[in-house]
Design an enzyme around this catalytic site. Structure first.
Site, PDB file in Angstrom:
ATOM      1  N   VAL A 156       0.831  -1.200   0.000  1.00  0.00           N
ATOM      2  CA  VAL A 156       0.000   0.000   0.000  1.00  0.00           C
ATOM      3  C   VAL A 156       0.868   1.254   0.000  1.00  0.00           C
ATOM      4  O   VAL A 156       0.549   2.246  -0.655  1.00  0.00           O
ATOM      5  CB  VAL A 156      -0.948   0.004   1.218  1.00  0.00           C
ATOM      6  CG1 VAL A 156      -1.853   1.228   1.211  1.00  0.00           C
ATOM      7  CG2 VAL A 156      -1.786  -1.270   1.265  1.00  0.00           C
ATOM      8  N   GLU A 157       1.968   1.185   0.722  1.00  0.00           N
ATOM      9  CA  GLU A 157       2.829   2.356   0.878  1.00  0.00           C
ATOM     10  C   GLU A 157       3.633   2.683  -0.381  1.00  0.00           C
ATOM     11  O   GLU A 157       3.695   3.833  -0.804  1.00  0.00           O
ATOM     12  CB  GLU A 157       3.805   2.135   2.043  1.00  0.00           C
ATOM     13  CG  GLU A 157       3.177   2.205   3.412  1.00  0.00           C
ATOM     14  CD  GLU A 157       2.720   3.600   3.761  1.00  0.00           C
ATOM     15  OE1 GLU A 157       3.191   4.577   3.136  1.00  0.00           O
ATOM     16  OE2 GLU A 157       1.874   3.729   4.646  1.00  0.00           O
ATOM     17  N   SER A 158       4.283   1.691  -0.953  1.00  0.00           N
ATOM     18  CA  SER A 158       5.297   1.972  -1.982  1.00  0.00           C
ATOM     19  C   SER A 158       5.370   0.930  -3.080  1.00  0.00           C
ATOM     20  O   SER A 158       6.261   0.997  -3.919  1.00  0.00           O
ATOM     21  CB  SER A 158       6.674   2.044  -1.317  1.00  0.00           C
ATOM     22  OG  SER A 158       7.017   0.762  -0.794  1.00  0.00           O
TER      23      SER A 158
END
Length: 554
Positions: A156-158
């Site tokens: 989700v982040e990166s």
């Protein structure tokens, strides 16, 4: 923490989301950047339009400034006859077995889940990035008794990219902004940024998530929302609902659009992983074995020298150690390298046998008129502090005629392709127009002012220079600006243009380099030549030159 990946880096994989239209390119395309998703409401049904509205929430640009680097990792697999029958061979299955969060069957989760299910090629790219680091991350989470769902958070982040960067100066696989990184002990210096170091950032993320879980009395959805938008923002939303007599669970809170989409993304991924056979979803397997290990190196070392000792390409070594900004490790540490498990022992033996002075290359510089510590630091791509320490210099004064020892890179700087400077240069050099201009930022310059001057958008300026649209400019910073035509009033510092040069009798690489103010290494790279190879009259060479300086060229 702000600046989260959300749905954007998923959307670039295809351009379609239940009637949604994406304008932009895949992050693996030439410009290695993401673009904003928009819904094409003209061609959507009412239901699809509503889905687009939900999916558009929390869209944040995340840039991937580096191309994928293949790292050969040998997995020591146990003998099938000796392996215990209950041993899980796929680390994703191991994660799946430990999932414990309840996943509600609501629209916010469904929209995210539907997108993932329709785009398995995106997960294939994510798994390729995750492969070297996933086993380590899962082991660290288990050691701290953390939920297995958190192993999915870097998606989700990166998209599991340690070089990912987004607005607010968030960086790394876990997307830390500088202030939060410092708060949780993640080192950031000229030489090293622990936000991209998988070891340091994973440990920092676990510390931050543990803190948030305790802060919100064990409510993991509140903790995850706060990881995205900050504990203060989530706490205020809880208090507001409580005072209004409303429920205070995550789903009932008034939170930023990005955060409202952030938690459903993680839950959607967990649901797909847990039921991937039921969904018939191709989630590529990753061997459930240690493939990397942490090696103590004791002191600063040139990454090129370390790569030679490890029997690896420089690029592959740097890909496993993305925290190092420059051509060498930080002289103040961390004094460690991540290496493939099958190369660690030989590397350790070779490093122990190497002379201490071999770790870095040195030059003996005679101080001339006009030299200063800062000038020499810039010239040799190091810091004034290092020069002072190496030469036992007190203060900032150096005398003409003195000799100073300076550590320098073993190879040409462009060989360190994953260093901070080279990643930026690669981003700025991706062709996006007929002319490449450079602009040196002056005090008071803003992206808005420059976009007006050069008649381009702030989003384009940011993308061309590895920034986010709301990042601050620094005086002295050099920006690349791509235009198809250049007007007189734009007055760039330089205009870079690709020329074809016909070799004349008597020409050499060094003579051509001097004539056009270029480096021999650049000419050989652009033309796939050997520096030792003789040029032939009539031979055509590709040159990328500053045409504002061509008036003196015959």
């Amino acid at each position: 923490m702000t600046s989260r990946l959300s749905l954007l880096s998923l959307l670039i994989a295809s351009g379609v989301l239940t009637g949604c239209q994406l304008t932009g390119a895949d992050p693996q395309s030439a410009d290695n950047s993401n673009t904003q998703q928009t819904c094409d409401v003209v061609h959507t049904t009412g239901q699809e339009e509503a889905d687009c509205t939900v999916a558009d929430e929390g869209v944040i640009e995340v840039m991937h400034p580096s191309e994928e680097v293949a790292v050969d990792l040998v997995v020591a697999k146990p003998d099938p006859q000796e392996a215990a029958p209950d041993v899980v061979s796929d680390v994703w299955q191991h994660i799946s077995d430990g999932l414990s969060f309840s996943v509600p069957d609501n629209k916010r989760v469904k929209v995210q889940r539907d997108w993932y299910l329709k785009h398995p090629e995106y997960m294939a790219r994510v798994v390729k990035r995750a492969k070297p680091f996933l086993y380590y991350i899962v082991s660290e989470l288990e050691a701290q008794n953390m939920p297995m769902e958190l192993a999915l958070l870097p998606i989700v982040e990166s998209a599991f990219d340690p070089f990912a960067y987004s607005h607010g100066r968030a960086a790394g696989m876990w997307q830390f902004i500088p202030g939060t990184a410092k708060r949780f002990g993640i080192q950031q210096t000229w030489w090293y940024d622990g936000r991209r170091d998988v070891v340091a950032s994973t440990q920092g993320a676990i510390a931050y998530l543990n803190y948030l879980n305790e802060y919100f009395d064990g409510d993991w959805l509140h903790a995850l929302a706060a990881y995205n938008s900050g504990e203060g923002r989530v706490k205020r939303a809880i208090r507001a609902n409580y005072k209004a007599g409303k429920p205070t669970d995550f789903w009932s809170l008034d939170l930023p659009r990005e955060t409202r989409a952030y938690v459903p993304k993680l839950l959607a991924l967990a649901d797909i992983l847990k039921h991937r056979e039921e969904y018939a979803f191709d989630w590529p397997a990753v061997d459930n074995n240690e493939v990397i290990t942490i090696v103590d190196i004791g002191s600063q070392v040139d990454l090129a020298f370390a790569a030679e000792l490890a029997g690896m390409s420089l690029e592959a070594l740097h890909a496993l150690n993305p925290g190092f900004n420059r051509w060498a490790t930080d002289p103040d540490g961390p004094h460690r390298l991540i290496l493939p498990v099958d190369k660690a022992a030989a590397f350790t033996d070779a490093l122990a046998k190497a002379d201490r002075n071999e770790r870095l290359n040195w030059v003996r510089h005679e101080v001339k008129r006009g030299d200063s510590l800062l000038k020499l630091a810039h010239q040799y791509h190091t810091t004034a502090d290092i020069i002072k320490r190496v030469n036992d210099i007190d203060g900032n004064m150096i005398r003409i005629g003195d000799h100073i020892m300076v550590p320098v890179a073993l190879k040409e700087l462009d060989a360190y392709s994953l260093s901070q400077d080279q990643r930026l240069a690669s981003t700025q050099n991706v062709r996006r127009g007929e002319h490449k201009l450079t602009h040196t930022v002056k005090s008071g310059d803003t992206l808005w002012d420059l976009s007006t001057k050069y008649k381009v958008s702030t989003r384009e300026l940011a993308k061309w220079n590895g920034m986010a649209p709301n990042d601050m400019l620094r005086p002295g910073q050099t920006l690349a600006i791509w235009l198809d035509t250049v007007s007189e009033n734009q007055r760039p510092d330089s205009i870079m243009k690709t020329l074809t040069y016909t070799v004349k009798r008597g020409d050499s690489l060094s003579r051509i380099a001097d004539k056009f103010n270029l480096k021999v290494s650049d000419i050989t790279k652009w033309n796939d030549l050997s520096a030792k190879r003789y040029l032939q009259p009539g031979q055509k060479l590709k040159l990328i030159v500053d045409v504002t300086r061509l008036r003196n060229v015959g």
